[in-house]
Motif scaffolding. Structure first.
Motif, PDB file in Angstrom:
ATOM      1  N   PHE A  33       0.842  -1.179   0.000  1.00 51.56           N
ATOM      2  CA  PHE A  33       0.000   0.000   0.000  1.00 51.56           C
ATOM      3  C   PHE A  33       0.882   1.236   0.000  1.00 51.56           C
ATOM      4  CE2 PHE A  33      -2.437  -3.310   2.240  1.00 51.56           C
ATOM      5  CZ  PHE A  33      -3.519  -3.393   1.378  1.00 51.56           C
ATOM      6  N   GLU A  34       0.495   2.227  -0.799  1.00 47.39           N
ATOM      7  CA  GLU A  34       1.242   3.483  -0.867  1.00 47.39           C
ATOM      8  C   GLU A  34       0.817   4.459   0.223  1.00 47.39           C
ATOM      9  OE1 GLU A  34       1.802   5.297  -4.836  1.00 47.39           O
ATOM     10  OE2 GLU A  34       0.538   3.640  -5.526  1.00 47.39           O
ATOM     11  N   ALA A  35      -0.424   4.340   0.666  1.00 49.94           N
ATOM     12  CA  ALA A  35      -0.963   5.295   1.639  1.00 49.94           C
ATOM     13  C   ALA A  35      -2.113   4.667   2.398  1.00 49.94           C
ATOM     14  CB  ALA A  35      -1.456   6.559   0.933  1.00 49.94           C
ATOM     15  N   ILE A  36      -2.386   5.261   3.552  1.00 50.15           N
ATOM     16  CA  ILE A  36      -3.556   4.919   4.350  1.00 50.15           C
ATOM     17  C   ILE A  36      -4.469   6.135   4.376  1.00 50.15           C
ATOM     18  CG2 ILE A  36      -4.400   4.529   6.707  1.00 50.15           C
ATOM     19  CD1 ILE A  36      -1.961   2.800   7.217  1.00 50.15           C
ATOM     20  N   VAL A  37      -5.749   5.889   4.209  1.00 45.40           N
ATOM     21  CA  VAL A  37      -6.765   6.912   4.458  1.00 45.40           C
ATOM     22  C   VAL A  37      -7.568   6.398   5.638  1.00 45.40           C
ATOM     23  CG1 VAL A  37      -8.843   8.056   3.606  1.00 45.40           C
ATOM     24  CG2 VAL A  37      -6.893   7.718   2.077  1.00 45.40           C
ATOM     25  N   CYS A  38      -7.499   7.118   6.745  1.00 43.42           N
ATOM     26  CA  CYS A  38      -8.279   6.704   7.904  1.00 43.42           C
ATOM     27  C   CYS A  38      -9.563   7.526   7.956  1.00 43.42           C
ATOM     28  CB  CYS A  38      -7.479   6.825   9.196  1.00 43.42           C
ATOM     29  SG  CYS A  38      -7.010   8.479   9.675  1.00 43.42           S
ATOM     30  N   ILE A  39     -10.618   6.862   8.371  1.00 40.97           N
ATOM     31  CA  ILE A  39     -11.905   7.530   8.530  1.00 40.97           C
ATOM     32  C   ILE A  39     -11.974   8.010   9.974  1.00 40.97           C
ATOM     33  CG2 ILE A  39     -14.404   7.263   8.457  1.00 40.97           C
ATOM     34  CD1 ILE A  39     -13.957   5.006   6.386  1.00 40.97           C
ATOM     35  N   THR A  40     -12.061   9.343  10.127  1.00 39.86           N
ATOM     36  CA  THR A  40     -12.068   9.883  11.479  1.00 39.86           C
ATOM     37  C   THR A  40     -13.494   9.863  12.028  1.00 39.86           C
ATOM     38  OG1 THR A  40     -12.458  12.158  10.835  1.00 39.86           O
ATOM     39  CG2 THR A  40     -10.169  11.453  10.962  1.00 39.86           C
ATOM     40  N   GLY A  42     -12.881   7.279  14.467  1.00 40.04           N
ATOM     41  CA  GLY A  42     -12.598   5.910  14.880  1.00 40.04           C
ATOM     42  C   GLY A  42     -11.419   5.254  14.190  1.00 40.04           C
ATOM     43  N   GLY A  43     -11.129   5.640  12.963  1.00 40.41           N
ATOM     44  CA  GLY A  43     -10.044   5.018  12.217  1.00 40.41           C
ATOM     45  C   GLY A  43      -8.666   5.521  12.565  1.00 40.41           C
ATOM     46  N   LEU A  44      -8.571   6.586  13.365  1.00 37.04           N
ATOM     47  CA  LEU A  44      -7.265   7.165  13.678  1.00 37.04           C
ATOM     48  C   LEU A  44      -6.350   6.199  14.426  1.00 37.04           C
ATOM     49  CD1 LEU A  44      -8.437  10.737  14.728  1.00 37.04           C
ATOM     50  CD2 LEU A  44      -6.979  10.191  12.767  1.00 37.04           C
ATOM     51  N   VAL A  45      -6.856   5.560  15.456  1.00 32.41           N
ATOM     52  CA  VAL A  45      -6.015   4.672  16.273  1.00 32.41           C
ATOM     53  C   VAL A  45      -5.598   3.426  15.499  1.00 32.41           C
ATOM     54  CG1 VAL A  45      -5.883   3.311  18.398  1.00 32.41           C
ATOM     55  CG2 VAL A  45      -6.922   5.596  18.437  1.00 32.41           C
ATOM     56  N   PRO A  46      -6.528   2.693  14.872  1.00 36.42           N
ATOM     57  CA  PRO A  46      -6.061   1.527  14.122  1.00 36.42           C
ATOM     58  C   PRO A  46      -5.159   1.903  12.951  1.00 36.42           C
ATOM     59  CG  PRO A  46      -8.407   1.871  13.759  1.00 36.42           C
ATOM     60  CD  PRO A  46      -7.991   2.793  14.865  1.00 36.42           C
ATOM     61  N   ALA A  47      -5.382   3.058  12.332  1.00 31.19           N
ATOM     62  CA  ALA A  47      -4.513   3.486  11.225  1.00 31.19           C
ATOM     63  C   ALA A  47      -3.088   3.704  11.714  1.00 31.19           C
ATOM     64  CB  ALA A  47      -5.057   4.755  10.577  1.00 31.19           C
ATOM     65  N   ALA A  48      -2.934   4.287  12.893  1.00 29.77           N
ATOM     66  CA  ALA A  48      -1.583   4.495  13.438  1.00 29.77           C
ATOM     67  C   ALA A  48      -0.887   3.165  13.687  1.00 29.77           C
ATOM     68  CB  ALA A  48      -1.663   5.310  14.733  1.00 29.77           C
ATOM     69  N   ILE A  49      -1.613   2.212  14.214  1.00 29.71           N
ATOM     70  CA  ILE A  49      -1.026   0.897  14.509  1.00 29.71           C
ATOM     71  C   ILE A  49      -0.670   0.174  13.210  1.00 29.71           C
ATOM     72  CG2 ILE A  49      -1.487  -1.376  15.517  1.00 29.71           C
ATOM     73  CD1 ILE A  49      -3.279   0.207  17.599  1.00 29.71           C
ATOM     74  N   VAL A  50      -1.587   0.158  12.259  1.00 36.37           N
ATOM     75  CA  VAL A  50      -1.337  -0.512  10.977  1.00 36.37           C
ATOM     76  C   VAL A  50      -0.193   0.177  10.229  1.00 36.37           C
ATOM     77  CG1 VAL A  50      -2.330  -1.031   8.703  1.00 36.37           C
ATOM     78  CG2 VAL A  50      -3.650  -1.486  10.784  1.00 36.37           C
ATOM     79  N   ILE A 100      -8.879   2.642   6.360  1.00 39.69           N
ATOM     80  CA  ILE A 100      -8.992   2.012   7.678  1.00 39.69           C
ATOM     81  C   ILE A 100     -10.059   2.711   8.510  1.00 39.69           C
ATOM     82  CG2 ILE A 100      -7.796   1.547   9.858  1.00 39.69           C
ATOM     83  CD1 ILE A 100      -6.103   0.141   8.118  1.00 39.69           C
ATOM     84  N   ASP A 101     -10.865   1.891   9.182  1.00 42.86           N
ATOM     85  CA  ASP A 101     -11.809   2.395  10.181  1.00 42.86           C
ATOM     86  C   ASP A 101     -11.858   1.392  11.325  1.00 42.86           C
ATOM     87  OD1 ASP A 101     -13.584   4.142  11.358  1.00 42.86           O
ATOM     88  OD2 ASP A 101     -15.137   3.950   9.824  1.00 42.86           O
TER      89      ASP A 101
END
Length: 168
Positions: A33-40, A42-50, A100-101
């Motif tokens: 994957f080139e990038a992550i788009v997190c859905i705020t 709720g997606g902020l924390v799992p996006a940071a971990i992933v 990610i969410d």
């Protein structure tokens, strides 16, 4: 007949971290994957971990408000779009982008983001049956009548036993 009481599913920080790492483990086979788009939000924390686990440095957010009173989903409102530079990656339709969410519930939010990035890989930590078809990868499925209490929403408090009429 009264509607059933939602089942409570409290998630600790430790459990959420384990589940988010399990998601990263599963996603490692689906990349790169080139990038992550997190859905705020709720997606902020799992996006940071992933992002840490998969060594992804480009992280973007799409801000969508759907839960307005922490219990019921209302009308969706896009508060911040995905940056054009991220939308332009890959094929310009999300190829190579990981969305990610924390949870897919009804699928309404996922549908909006899918329209923005139709070729992205969509991943959530938890999934409910109504939204599950919109997600490519998830870790745990819970019933539609389950309310997940995420660690960032909780404080420590006594929980009465289920036998005494607690919601679960």
């Amino acid at each position: 007949m009264t509607p059933p009481t939602p089942k409570a599913f409290p998630v600790s920080w430790d459990q959420f971290h384990r589940d988010a790492r399990a998601l990263a483990w599963r996603l490692a086979e689906s990349g790169p994957f080139e990038a992550i788009v997190c859905i705020t939000r709720g997606g902020l924390v799992p996006a940071a971990i992933v992002a840490r686990e998969l060594e992804i440095r480009m992280i973007e957010s799409v801000c969508i408000a759907s839960y307005h009173d922490y219990k019921s989903q209302g009308g969706l409102q896009v508060l911040k779009e995905i940056a054009p530079a991220v939308k332009a990656l890959g094929d310009g339709r999300g190829k190579g982008v990981l969305v990610i969410d924390d949870l897919v519930d009804t699928g309404k939010t996922a549908k909006v983001v899918r329209e923005m990035l139709p070729n992205a890989h969509f991943a959530t930590v938890y999934a409910k049956p109504a939204g599950r078809p919109l997600v490519d990868t998830f870790i745990t499925e819970v019933s539609q009548d389950t309310w997940i209490y995420f660690p960032w929403d909780l404080g420590y408090a006594f929980q009465p036993p289920i036998r005494d009429g607690a919601a679960g």
